[in-house]
Design a protein around this motif. Sequence first.
Motif, PDB file in Angstrom:
ATOM      1  N   PRO A  60       4.173  71.910  -3.853  1.00  0.00           N
ATOM      2  CA  PRO A  60       3.983  71.349  -5.018  1.00  0.00           C
ATOM      3  C   PRO A  60       5.050  70.462  -5.431  1.00  0.00           C
ATOM      4  O   PRO A  60       4.929  69.270  -5.929  1.00  0.00           O
ATOM      5  N   GLU A  61       6.358  70.766  -5.452  1.00  0.00           N
ATOM      6  CA  GLU A  61       7.374  70.138  -5.462  1.00  0.00           C
ATOM      7  C   GLU A  61       7.575  68.844  -4.559  1.00  0.00           C
ATOM      8  O   GLU A  61       8.030  67.771  -4.915  1.00  0.00           O
ATOM      9  N   GLY A  62       7.151  68.997  -3.504  1.00  0.00           N
ATOM     10  CA  GLY A  62       7.187  68.087  -2.465  1.00  0.00           C
ATOM     11  C   GLY A  62       6.139  66.852  -2.613  1.00  0.00           C
ATOM     12  O   GLY A  62       6.516  65.692  -2.613  1.00  0.00           O
ATOM     13  N   ALA A  63       5.088  67.489  -3.298  1.00  0.00           N
ATOM     14  CA  ALA A  63       3.984  66.284  -3.764  1.00  0.00           C
ATOM     15  C   ALA A  63       4.601  65.579  -4.954  1.00  0.00           C
ATOM     16  O   ALA A  63       4.315  64.435  -4.853  1.00  0.00           O
ATOM     17  N   MET A  64       5.153  66.121  -5.787  1.00  0.00           N
ATOM     18  CA  MET A  64       5.803  65.536  -6.934  1.00  0.00           C
ATOM     19  C   MET A  64       6.768  64.536  -6.610  1.00  0.00           C
ATOM     20  O   MET A  64       7.038  63.379  -7.259  1.00  0.00           O
ATOM     21  N   PHE A  65       7.479  64.977  -5.743  1.00  0.00           N
ATOM     22  CA  PHE A  65       8.770  64.198  -5.206  1.00  0.00           C
ATOM     23  C   PHE A  65       8.295  62.996  -4.450  1.00  0.00           C
ATOM     24  O   PHE A  65       8.827  61.867  -4.533  1.00  0.00           O
ATOM     25  N   LEU A  66       7.145  63.119  -3.806  1.00  0.00           N
ATOM     26  CA  LEU A  66       6.514  61.937  -2.636  1.00  0.00           C
ATOM     27  C   LEU A  66       6.125  60.875  -3.820  1.00  0.00           C
ATOM     28  O   LEU A  66       6.187  59.873  -3.569  1.00  0.00           O
ATOM     29  N   ASP A  67       5.389  61.408  -4.967  1.00  0.00           N
ATOM     30  CA  ASP A  67       4.887  60.539  -6.010  1.00  0.00           C
ATOM     31  C   ASP A  67       5.911  59.630  -6.447  1.00  0.00           C
ATOM     32  O   ASP A  67       5.833  58.441  -6.609  1.00  0.00           O
ATOM     33  N   ARG A  68       7.037  60.258  -6.725  1.00  0.00           N
ATOM     34  CA  ARG A  68       8.172  59.394  -7.304  1.00  0.00           C
ATOM     35  C   ARG A  68       8.742  58.502  -6.576  1.00  0.00           C
ATOM     36  O   ARG A  68       9.185  57.542  -6.853  1.00  0.00           O
ATOM     37  N   CYS A  69       8.900  58.956  -5.215  1.00  0.00           N
ATOM     38  CA  CYS A  69       9.391  58.110  -4.167  1.00  0.00           C
ATOM     39  C   CYS A  69       8.655  56.698  -3.777  1.00  0.00           C
ATOM     40  O   CYS A  69       9.098  55.771  -3.512  1.00  0.00           O
ATOM     41  N   ARG A  70       7.272  56.953  -3.911  1.00  0.00           N
ATOM     42  CA  ARG A  70       6.280  55.679  -3.946  1.00  0.00           C
ATOM     43  C   ARG A  70       6.570  54.960  -4.893  1.00  0.00           C
ATOM     44  O   ARG A  70       6.623  53.538  -4.488  1.00  0.00           O
ATOM     45  N   ARG A  71       6.756  55.217  -6.093  1.00  0.00           N
ATOM     46  CA  ARG A  71       6.974  54.571  -7.354  1.00  0.00           C
ATOM     47  C   ARG A  71       8.488  53.958  -7.026  1.00  0.00           C
ATOM     48  O   ARG A  71       8.475  52.446  -7.314  1.00  0.00           O
ATOM     49  N   ILE A  72       9.458  54.270  -6.663  1.00  0.00           N
ATOM     50  CA  ILE A  72      10.688  53.620  -6.450  1.00  0.00           C
ATOM     51  C   ILE A  72      10.604  52.582  -5.302  1.00  0.00           C
ATOM     52  O   ILE A  72      10.948  51.456  -5.269  1.00  0.00           O
ATOM     53  N   VAL A  73       9.863  52.968  -4.134  1.00  0.00           N
ATOM     54  CA  VAL A  73       9.455  51.989  -3.086  1.00  0.00           C
ATOM     55  C   VAL A  73       8.939  50.985  -3.571  1.00  0.00           C
ATOM     56  O   VAL A  73       9.165  49.677  -3.230  1.00  0.00           O
ATOM     57  N   CYS A  74       7.811  51.039  -4.497  1.00  0.00           N
ATOM     58  CA  CYS A  74       7.266  49.724  -5.049  1.00  0.00           C
ATOM     59  C   CYS A  74       8.115  48.873  -5.882  1.00  0.00           C
ATOM     60  O   CYS A  74       7.822  47.752  -5.660  1.00  0.00           O
ATOM     61  N   GLU A  75       8.817  49.538  -6.707  1.00  0.00           N
ATOM     62  CA  GLU A  75       9.795  48.687  -7.463  1.00  0.00           C
ATOM     63  C   GLU A  75      10.747  47.870  -6.666  1.00  0.00           C
ATOM     64  O   GLU A  75      11.071  46.601  -6.632  1.00  0.00           O
ATOM     65  N   ILE A  76      11.177  48.419  -5.629  1.00  0.00           N
ATOM     66  CA  ILE A  76      12.142  47.838  -4.402  1.00  0.00           C
ATOM     67  C   ILE A  76      11.354  46.695  -3.867  1.00  0.00           C
ATOM     68  O   ILE A  76      12.102  45.490  -3.913  1.00  0.00           O
ATOM     69  N   GLU A  77      10.164  46.951  -3.482  1.00  0.00           N
ATOM     70  CA  GLU A  77       9.383  45.914  -2.979  1.00  0.00           C
ATOM     71  C   GLU A  77       9.216  44.711  -4.036  1.00  0.00           C
ATOM     72  O   GLU A  77       9.038  43.467  -3.780  1.00  0.00           O
ATOM     73  N   ALA A  78       8.734  44.939  -5.207  1.00  0.00           N
ATOM     74  CA  ALA A  78       8.666  44.147  -6.344  1.00  0.00           C
ATOM     75  C   ALA A  78       9.863  43.124  -6.497  1.00  0.00           C
ATOM     76  O   ALA A  78       9.829  41.899  -6.569  1.00  0.00           O
ATOM     77  N   ALA A  79      11.068  43.950  -6.396  1.00  0.00           N
ATOM     78  CA  ALA A  79      12.053  43.248  -6.699  1.00  0.00           C
ATOM     79  C   ALA A  79      12.423  42.265  -5.575  1.00  0.00           C
ATOM     80  O   ALA A  79      12.667  40.914  -5.606  1.00  0.00           O
ATOM     81  N   GLU A  80      12.122  42.538  -4.249  1.00  0.00           N
ATOM     82  CA  GLU A  80      12.352  41.822  -3.116  1.00  0.00           C
ATOM     83  C   GLU A  80      11.478  40.573  -3.160  1.00  0.00           C
ATOM     84  O   GLU A  80      11.550  39.478  -2.971  1.00  0.00           O
ATOM     85  N   LEU A  81       9.977  40.825  -3.587  1.00  0.00           N
ATOM     86  CA  LEU A  81       9.145  39.551  -3.742  1.00  0.00           C
ATOM     87  C   LEU A  81       9.590  38.894  -4.850  1.00  0.00           C
ATOM     88  O   LEU A  81       9.472  37.539  -4.866  1.00  0.00           O
ATOM     89  N   GLU A  82      10.057  39.133  -6.057  1.00  0.00           N
ATOM     90  CA  GLU A  82      10.647  38.550  -7.123  1.00  0.00           C
ATOM     91  C   GLU A  82      11.517  37.559  -6.557  1.00  0.00           C
ATOM     92  O   GLU A  82      11.527  36.454  -6.884  1.00  0.00           O
ATOM     93  N   LEU A  83      12.527  38.004  -5.983  1.00  0.00           N
ATOM     94  CA  LEU A  83      13.639  37.250  -5.514  1.00  0.00           C
ATOM     95  C   LEU A  83      13.153  36.174  -4.609  1.00  0.00           C
ATOM     96  O   LEU A  83      13.584  34.903  -4.580  1.00  0.00           O
ATOM     97  N   SER A  84      12.308  36.551  -3.608  1.00  0.00           N
ATOM     98  CA  SER A  84      11.787  35.633  -2.623  1.00  0.00           C
ATOM     99  C   SER A  84      11.092  34.573  -3.195  1.00  0.00           C
ATOM    100  O   SER A  84      11.126  33.326  -2.901  1.00  0.00           O
ATOM    101  N   GLN A  85      10.226  34.770  -4.297  1.00  0.00           N
ATOM    102  CA  GLN A  85       9.324  33.905  -5.057  1.00  0.00           C
ATOM    103  C   GLN A  85      10.291  32.908  -5.682  1.00  0.00           C
ATOM    104  O   GLN A  85       9.856  31.742  -5.891  1.00  0.00           O
ATOM    105  N   ARG A  86      11.249  33.374  -6.296  1.00  0.00           N
ATOM    106  CA  ARG A  86      12.254  32.734  -6.896  1.00  0.00           C
ATOM    107  C   ARG A  86      12.887  31.234  -6.258  1.00  0.00           C
ATOM    108  O   ARG A  86      13.491  30.582  -6.611  1.00  0.00           O
ATOM    109  N   GLN A  87      12.960  31.457  -4.881  1.00  0.00           N
ATOM    110  CA  GLN A  87      13.445  30.535  -3.906  1.00  0.00           C
ATOM    111  C   GLN A  87      12.324  29.509  -4.008  1.00  0.00           C
ATOM    112  O   GLN A  87      12.994  28.190  -3.441  1.00  0.00           O
ATOM    113  N   GLY A  88      11.120  29.832  -4.074  1.00  0.00           N
ATOM    114  CA  GLY A  88      10.383  28.655  -4.095  1.00  0.00           C
ATOM    115  C   GLY A  88      10.140  27.708  -5.473  1.00  0.00           C
ATOM    116  O   GLY A  88      10.392  28.030  -6.347  1.00  0.00           O
TER     117      GLY A  88
END
Length: 301
Positions: A60-88
Amino acid sequence: MDHMAGLGAFMQAAETRSFVAAGRQLGVSASAVGKAIARLEQRLGVRLFHRSTRSITLTPEGAMFLDRCRRIVCEIEAAELELSQRQGAPRGKLRVSLPLVGMLLMPAIGTFVRTYPEIELDLDFTDRLVDVIDEGFDAVIRTGEVSDSRLMTRVVGTFQQCLVAAPRYLKERGTPQTPKDLLNHACLHHKFPSTGKLERWPLHADGRPLDIELPATVVVSTIEPLLSLAEQGVGIACLPDFAVARQIEDETLVPLLQDHTENAGTFRLLWPSTRFASPKLTAFTEFIAKHLFEVAVRLPA
């Protein structure tokens, strides 16, 4: 960096349910994956996986931790996308809703179009309360307060309401000296199309608002006809200062009862709250915030 490696090993193992498969994805051995996860569990002080000789499953602790890790990865991907789009360069269709009074803001809009020729503006003028998200608007310009938590907001300008009349009207009918004098004048009113109610004139005396039932000589549902009728000498109108500043400077309209009018309005720019803003939306918000009233001559204090 060791922490990030441990998170990567954990997420791969959680997705594949196998240290061997996770190692294959990461290019390391199953033993290396197991050791990285063991170090992570030791650091966190919890067990993330139930292990058997044939499979692994999340606790159960692992499942909760996985959910939080996925959100962190999504934020990182969004930040990368934001920076890449600002170049255009800002480009593409931008759908914007403006109030009917927004027609008077067209000089600023026109300057924006010339500045960003690759952005295609789709402008919708209405005084009804649009649903920014459900109706697919990229941005909305409105007056007043905002209570929708789904929206980002930015103040882009303020204005005052003022009473004006043409010199020839005042020559024929006289100049009102007090708010009550308006009862003997031709008053030109704006009606809100969405409610059918007349917009209240911001009259006050001795610091207290006045509620006077003024003559309704002409009632219109948009601002531009009021401006035209006032310039023709038909009567007295109550209009935003940015709409009549040039006419007052040219002396085709005269401000009235300035000591008895007090009403500040605010223009706000609204757009859907997202992890990042597209270059075209960023360009529009920044430009409008800086230039909305720049083209207008403001009334003297």
